[in-house]
Scaffold this motif. Structure first.
Motif, PDB file in Angstrom:
ATOM      1  N   ALA A 145       0.861  -1.179   0.000  1.00 43.05           N
ATOM      2  CA  ALA A 145       0.000   0.000   0.000  1.00 43.05           C
ATOM      3  C   ALA A 145       0.901   1.234   0.000  1.00 43.05           C
ATOM      4  O   ALA A 145       2.107   1.116   0.266  1.00 43.05           O
ATOM      5  CB  ALA A 145      -0.903  -0.015   1.228  1.00 43.05           C
ATOM      6  N   PRO A 146       0.366   2.401  -0.291  1.00 47.19           N
ATOM      7  CA  PRO A 146       1.195   3.616  -0.279  1.00 47.19           C
ATOM      8  C   PRO A 146       1.930   3.765   1.057  1.00 47.19           C
ATOM      9  O   PRO A 146       1.348   3.535   2.120  1.00 47.19           O
ATOM     10  CB  PRO A 146       0.181   4.736  -0.494  1.00 47.19           C
ATOM     11  CG  PRO A 146      -0.922   4.090  -1.254  1.00 47.19           C
ATOM     12  CD  PRO A 146      -1.002   2.677  -0.735  1.00 47.19           C
ATOM     13  N   GLU A 147       3.214   4.151   0.998  1.00 54.12           N
ATOM     14  CA  GLU A 147       4.066   4.110   2.185  1.00 54.12           C
ATOM     15  C   GLU A 147       3.551   4.992   3.313  1.00 54.12           C
ATOM     16  O   GLU A 147       3.669   4.654   4.479  1.00 54.12           O
ATOM     17  CB  GLU A 147       5.498   4.503   1.818  1.00 54.12           C
ATOM     18  CG  GLU A 147       5.607   5.873   1.178  1.00 54.12           C
ATOM     19  CD  GLU A 147       7.041   6.198   0.752  1.00 54.12           C
ATOM     20  OE1 GLU A 147       7.926   5.379   1.037  1.00 54.12           O
ATOM     21  OE2 GLU A 147       7.249   7.260   0.151  1.00 54.12           O
ATOM     22  N   ARG A 148       2.937   6.150   2.965  1.00 46.55           N
ATOM     23  CA  ARG A 148       2.446   7.047   4.006  1.00 46.55           C
ATOM     24  C   ARG A 148       1.413   6.340   4.887  1.00 46.55           C
ATOM     25  O   ARG A 148       1.454   6.373   6.104  1.00 46.55           O
ATOM     26  CB  ARG A 148       1.825   8.279   3.330  1.00 46.55           C
ATOM     27  CG  ARG A 148       1.421   9.415   4.218  1.00 46.55           C
ATOM     28  CD  ARG A 148       2.591  10.078   4.908  1.00 46.55           C
ATOM     29  NE  ARG A 148       2.663   9.663   6.298  1.00 46.55           N
ATOM     30  CZ  ARG A 148       3.771   9.590   7.015  1.00 46.55           C
ATOM     31  NH1 ARG A 148       4.922   9.924   6.489  1.00 46.55           N
ATOM     32  NH2 ARG A 148       3.745   9.205   8.259  1.00 46.55           N
ATOM     33  N   GLN A 149       0.468   5.640   4.207  1.00 45.33           N
ATOM     34  CA  GLN A 149      -0.579   4.971   4.970  1.00 45.33           C
ATOM     35  C   GLN A 149      -0.053   3.803   5.790  1.00 45.33           C
ATOM     36  O   GLN A 149      -0.482   3.574   6.909  1.00 45.33           O
ATOM     37  CB  GLN A 149      -1.676   4.487   4.015  1.00 45.33           C
ATOM     38  CG  GLN A 149      -2.637   5.605   3.674  1.00 45.33           C
ATOM     39  CD  GLN A 149      -3.398   5.311   2.406  1.00 45.33           C
ATOM     40  OE1 GLN A 149      -2.849   5.386   1.302  1.00 45.33           O
ATOM     41  NE2 GLN A 149      -4.643   4.961   2.548  1.00 45.33           N
ATOM     42  N   VAL A 150       0.926   3.083   5.214  1.00 44.61           N
ATOM     43  CA  VAL A 150       1.488   1.959   5.965  1.00 44.61           C
ATOM     44  C   VAL A 150       2.296   2.474   7.149  1.00 44.61           C
ATOM     45  O   VAL A 150       2.271   1.891   8.240  1.00 44.61           O
ATOM     46  CB  VAL A 150       2.349   1.071   5.045  1.00 44.61           C
ATOM     47  CG1 VAL A 150       2.961  -0.070   5.833  1.00 44.61           C
ATOM     48  CG2 VAL A 150       1.501   0.528   3.909  1.00 44.61           C
ATOM     49  N   ALA A 151       2.993   3.597   6.960  1.00 44.25           N
ATOM     50  CA  ALA A 151       3.752   4.187   8.064  1.00 44.25           C
ATOM     51  C   ALA A 151       2.803   4.613   9.188  1.00 44.25           C
ATOM     52  O   ALA A 151       3.073   4.382  10.372  1.00 44.25           O
ATOM     53  CB  ALA A 151       4.557   5.382   7.565  1.00 44.25           C
ATOM     54  N   ASP A 152       1.661   5.203   8.815  1.00 45.42           N
ATOM     55  CA  ASP A 152       0.666   5.593   9.825  1.00 45.42           C
ATOM     56  C   ASP A 152       0.162   4.369  10.579  1.00 45.42           C
ATOM     57  O   ASP A 152       0.030   4.373  11.801  1.00 45.42           O
ATOM     58  CB  ASP A 152      -0.528   6.297   9.161  1.00 45.42           C
ATOM     59  CG  ASP A 152      -0.140   7.684   8.646  1.00 45.42           C
ATOM     60  OD1 ASP A 152       0.944   8.178   9.042  1.00 45.42           O
ATOM     61  OD2 ASP A 152      -0.915   8.257   7.860  1.00 45.42           O
ATOM     62  N   LEU A 153      -0.121   3.301   9.787  1.00 45.68           N
ATOM     63  CA  LEU A 153      -0.628   2.068  10.393  1.00 45.68           C
ATOM     64  C   LEU A 153       0.387   1.506  11.375  1.00 45.68           C
ATOM     65  O   LEU A 153       0.071   1.190  12.524  1.00 45.68           O
ATOM     66  CB  LEU A 153      -0.934   1.046   9.292  1.00 45.68           C
ATOM     67  CG  LEU A 153      -1.359  -0.343   9.767  1.00 45.68           C
ATOM     68  CD1 LEU A 153      -2.690  -0.273  10.503  1.00 45.68           C
ATOM     69  CD2 LEU A 153      -1.464  -1.301   8.583  1.00 45.68           C
ATOM     70  N   GLU A 154       1.658   1.422  10.932  1.00 46.92           N
ATOM     71  CA  GLU A 154       2.686   0.850  11.797  1.00 46.92           C
ATOM     72  C   GLU A 154       2.846   1.676  13.063  1.00 46.92           C
ATOM     73  O   GLU A 154       2.943   1.137  14.167  1.00 46.92           O
ATOM     74  CB  GLU A 154       4.015   0.763  11.040  1.00 46.92           C
ATOM     75  CG  GLU A 154       5.073   0.057  11.869  1.00 46.92           C
ATOM     76  CD  GLU A 154       6.404  -0.110  11.164  1.00 46.92           C
ATOM     77  OE1 GLU A 154       6.466   0.199   9.954  1.00 46.92           O
ATOM     78  OE2 GLU A 154       7.351  -0.545  11.834  1.00 46.92           O
ATOM     79  N   SER A 155       2.835   2.983  12.905  1.00 52.73           N
ATOM     80  CA  SER A 155       2.989   3.852  14.065  1.00 52.73           C
ATOM     81  C   SER A 155       1.843   3.644  15.058  1.00 52.73           C
ATOM     82  O   SER A 155       2.057   3.563  16.271  1.00 52.73           O
ATOM     83  CB  SER A 155       3.067   5.298  13.571  1.00 52.73           C
ATOM     84  OG  SER A 155       2.609   6.176  14.559  1.00 52.73           O
TER      85      SER A 155
END
Ligand SMILES: [Zn+2]
Length: 373
Positions: A145-155
């Motif tokens: 998925a787009p990295e921004r959304q995955v980064a938000d999810l991981e955070s």
């Protein structure tokens, strides 16, 4: 042939060059038990140097270089492996000539290939999410998925992580909590799959479980999962802890070995829904061999197509996943991709050659539970 010692083995292998593949014979090689991957690799080399081609001048030049340079069979195979991703034929010949001009051992050729060949451009990942089949009560999924959304999810998932414990299981717990926790939670982001799965129970097993003799018996559900006899009692008959009762299973279908379907607890209201249910019970999943889709993810397929006069009745209905519903040969005379037919009351995939093959991934359907395979 007398016994060969290691020095002799080396000597004979080192002496093998391109010309030993002039008379390459795939079937003969497979017959004597050689590794099929190696045989394929030889076939590639054979086709380059001896196969039919419109690049006859290039082929002649390459053959001369392979002979003149004394390249080993392993080196020639390596060259073709490395060239396989080069799509343009002319460029492939050009790079082949350069690699054939390299002198030295295998390592020298590898070093030259790194220098000469253009670096492989990795394909950019595309947005996707995919799911695996079940193993030991678990299922996997993986995606991009787009990295921004995955980064938000991981955070979000990392918040409150216990650093003294392994992080991967904690991340999954946090992810599941994010989706809404248990299936019983009405406000869950992810509602239970609809229709709710139905548990398939042979009558004698049902009697054993009710008699307290089948707590560990594994029962199969129409979504491809399993439950124990103890969970069955709890979910269908309300005996047992509330969290098990709320596991999200809708109904239980009982089958008698001779009389067939005995009962469907909490029966469906509409005839077409009931047909869908019963079709799913004859095949707990898509019947095409190897397909992982459980019946609840399937479309109801007309074995004799509607447009060929097939009726919407149980003898003519089978669950097929979306892909195999499209790929099915609706015309029995087509014989190109195989088709699903009714064999002793249960849908079976029949090969273009006419052989009925089971899909072992979903375990037995109701008719096999009743009458055996
Ligand atoms: Zn399928």
């Amino acid at each position: 042939m007398g016994s060969v010692n290691f020095a002799e083995l080396l000597e004979s292998l080192a002496g093998l060059g391109v010309d030993v593949l002039a008379g390459f014979d795939r079937d003969a090689a497979l017959r004597v038990g050689l590794n099929p991957a190696r045989v394929r690799s030889w076939q590639r080399v054979h086709e380059v140097y001896f196969g039919a081609t419109k690049w006859t001048a290039q082929q002649r030049r390459a053959l001369e270089r392979a002979r003149g340079g004394g390249l080993s069979l392993h080196q020639l195979e390596y060259i073709e492996t490395r060239l396989s991703r080069i799509e343009d034929a002319r460029e492939r010949w050009e790079l082949r000539h350069q690699l054939l001009a390299v002198r030295g051992n295998f390592k020298a050729l590898q070093a030259a290939a790194r220098r000469i060949l253009p670096p492989a451009a990795p394909k950019p990942p595309r947005k996707k999410l995919s799911f695996t089949g079940s193993r030991d009560g678990m299922r996997g999924f993986t995606g991009w998925a787009p990295e921004r959304q995955v980064a938000d999810l991981e955070s979000a998932l990392r918040r409150g992580l216990d650093l003294d414990q392994p992080e991967a299981p904690q991340l999954m717990d946090a992810f599941l909590a994010l989706l809404g926790g248990t299936r019983a939670n009405a406000s869950a982001v992810v509602p239970p799959a609809a229709p709710r799965p139905i548990v398939l129970v042979p009558l004698d097993t049902h009697v054993d479980i009710l008699g307290g003799r089948g707590d560990d018996t594994l029962l199969r559900l129409t979504d491809g999962t399993t439950m124990t006899g103890a969970e069955y009692l709890a979910t269908i008959f309300g005996e047992g802890p509330a969290q098990v009762r709320a596991a999200g299973v809708g109904e239980a279908a009982l089958f008698h070995p001779q009389r067939g379907a005995v009962n469907l607890y909490r029966t469906q209201r509409y005839a077409n829904a009931k047909q869908r249910v019963l079709a799913s019970l004859t095949a707990p999943g898509c019947p095409v061999p190897g397909c992982r889709h459980g019946a609840d993810n399937c479309q109801i397929h007309h074995i004799t197509a509607w447009r060929h006069g097939g009726e919407t009745n149980l003898a003519n209905l089978a669950p097929l996943c979306r892909y195999h519903n499209r790929a099915n040969d609706d015309d029995p005379r087509a014989r190109s991709r195989g088709r699903v037919e009714m064999v002793r009351g249960a849908p079976r995939w029949v090969s273009p050659g006419g052989r009925a093959v089971a899909n072992p991934r979903h375990g037995p359907g109701a008719m096999e539970l009743l009458f055996g395979g």
